[in-house]
Design a protein around this motif. Structure first.
Motif, short mmCIF file in Angstrom:
data_model
loop_
_atom_site.label_atom_id
_atom_site.label_comp_id
_atom_site.label_asym_id
_atom_site.label_seq_id
_atom_site.Cartn_x
_atom_site.Cartn_y
_atom_site.Cartn_z
N VAL A 126 0.72 -1.22 -0.02
CA VAL A 126 -0.08 0.00 0.04
C VAL A 126 0.87 1.12 -0.19
O VAL A 126 1.85 1.17 0.87
N VAL A 127 0.41 2.26 -0.91
CA VAL A 127 1.23 3.57 -1.09
C VAL A 127 0.79 4.29 0.24
O VAL A 127 -0.60 4.68 0.12
N ILE A 128 1.63 4.77 1.11
CA ILE A 128 1.08 5.52 2.38
C ILE A 128 1.60 7.10 2.12
O ILE A 128 1.44 7.95 3.05
N GLY A 129 2.35 7.20 0.98
CA GLY A 129 2.95 8.65 0.95
C GLY A 129 3.90 8.58 -0.19
O GLY A 129 4.12 7.68 -0.97
N VAL A 130 4.43 9.94 -0.70
CA VAL A 130 5.31 10.16 -1.49
C VAL A 130 6.56 10.94 -1.08
O VAL A 130 6.26 11.84 -0.21
N LEU A 131 7.69 10.66 -1.62
CA LEU A 131 8.65 11.65 -1.51
C LEU A 131 8.86 12.31 -2.73
O LEU A 131 8.90 12.02 -3.85
N ASP A 132 8.93 13.69 -2.63
CA ASP A 132 8.68 14.85 -3.75
C ASP A 132 10.15 15.48 -3.94
O ASP A 132 10.38 16.16 -2.58
N ALA A 133 10.74 15.53 -4.87
CA ALA A 133 11.98 16.59 -4.98
C ALA A 133 11.66 17.52 -6.20
O ALA A 133 11.25 16.99 -7.39
N ASP A 134 11.85 18.85 -6.10
CA ASP A 134 11.89 19.62 -7.31
C ASP A 134 12.95 20.44 -7.35
O ASP A 134 13.66 20.90 -6.48
N SER A 135 13.35 20.59 -8.61
CA SER A 135 14.56 21.59 -8.99
C SER A 135 14.23 22.63 -9.68
O SER A 135 13.12 22.56 -10.58
N ALA A 136 15.05 23.67 -9.66
CA ALA A 136 14.92 25.09 -10.52
C ALA A 136 15.42 24.58 -12.06
O ALA A 136 15.50 25.46 -12.72
N ASP A 137 16.26 23.51 -12.09
CA ASP A 137 17.02 23.39 -13.20
C ASP A 137 15.99 22.08 -13.96
O ASP A 137 15.44 21.26 -13.40
N LEU A 138 16.15 22.33 -15.29
CA LEU A 138 15.46 21.16 -16.22
C LEU A 138 16.25 20.00 -16.26
O LEU A 138 17.58 20.03 -15.96
N SER A 139 15.43 18.89 -16.22
CA SER A 139 16.38 17.55 -16.32
C SER A 139 17.39 17.23 -15.12
O SER A 139 18.36 16.66 -15.44
N GLN A 140 16.76 17.57 -14.02
CA GLN A 140 17.74 17.43 -12.95
C GLN A 140 17.86 16.03 -12.49
O GLN A 140 19.01 15.58 -12.04
N PHE A 141 16.87 15.30 -12.49
CA PHE A 141 16.81 14.10 -12.10
C PHE A 141 16.60 12.92 -13.05
O PHE A 141 16.49 13.14 -13.95
N ASP A 142 17.21 11.76 -12.44
CA ASP A 142 17.42 10.54 -13.35
C ASP A 142 17.36 9.38 -12.95
O ASP A 142 17.04 9.52 -11.53
N GLU A 143 17.80 8.15 -13.40
CA GLU A 143 17.78 7.09 -12.78
C GLU A 143 18.61 6.65 -11.72
O GLU A 143 18.32 5.96 -10.82
N THR A 144 19.84 7.52 -11.66
CA THR A 144 20.81 7.54 -10.40
C THR A 144 20.05 7.98 -9.13
O THR A 144 19.67 7.36 -8.25
N ASP A 145 18.86 9.10 -9.36
CA ASP A 145 18.23 9.57 -8.32
C ASP A 145 17.27 8.48 -7.81
O ASP A 145 17.18 8.43 -6.64
N LYS A 146 16.61 8.00 -9.06
CA LYS A 146 15.49 7.07 -8.49
C LYS A 146 16.29 5.77 -7.68
O LYS A 146 15.67 5.51 -6.75
N VAL A 147 17.45 5.17 -8.15
CA VAL A 147 18.06 4.12 -7.36
C VAL A 147 18.18 4.69 -5.96
O VAL A 147 17.90 3.84 -5.08
#
Length: 158
Positions: A126-147
């Motif tokens: 069951v999903v009980i929440g989420v971790l959310d991260a926002d950046s002021a830069d485009l394309s900041q997040f990738d598979e490395t962040d996900k892992v």
């Protein structure tokens, strides 16, 4: 419990996570209060990566409700399926958005946000929440962040 973080900025993103994760583990080890742990995880991620916003939303009845975070003020409640957070909750999967302006139904809590990653928090299946991260830069997040962000949320005792 660790009281100070050793922040390294000169290494690769992967090396930064590898340095930070044991420190987060030490920060939350022995603490069973979820709010305290989510707050310290948010602070550690913000300090290490200097993202625009990082924090947690927790499922309460039929909405995600704002939890511990670091950054500018945020949306307080998000419906299932709405925005990136609501979609990650609904689909029970990580969403990486390179350009939030191109994400249908994006909820702009801050006009400075340009890219985003949202990872579901599970208790069993069951999903009980989420971790959310926002950046002021485009394309900041990738598979490395996900892992590595998945490794961090797996440290949380739910």
């Amino acid at each position: 419990m660790a009281e100070d973080l050793i922040i390294i900025k000169t290494e690769s993103k992967e090396e930064q996570y590898q340095s930070l994760i044991p420190q987060i583990e030490a920060l939350i080890r022995g603490e069973d209060d979820l709010t305290a742990n989510l707050a310290n995880i948010s602070a550690a991620l913000k300090e290490q990566f200097d993202w625009l916003w990082v924090g947690f939303y927790l499922v309460k009845e039929d909405e995600l409700v704002l939890g511990p975070f670091q950054g500018p003020v945020a949306c307080t409640r998000i419906k299932l399926g709405k925005g990136v957070c609501g979609k990650a909750w609904q689909d029970a999967e990580t969403i990486i958005v390179e350009d939030v302006d191109k994400f249908p139904g994006h909820i702009a809590c801050s006009s400075a946000s340009r890219s985003e990653i949202v990872l579901p928090l599970f208790s069993g299946d069951v999903v009980i929440g989420v971790l959310d991260a926002d950046s002021a830069d485009l394309s900041q997040f990738d598979e490395t962040d996900k892992v590595y962000l998945n490794q961090i949320i797996n440290l949380i005792q739910l």
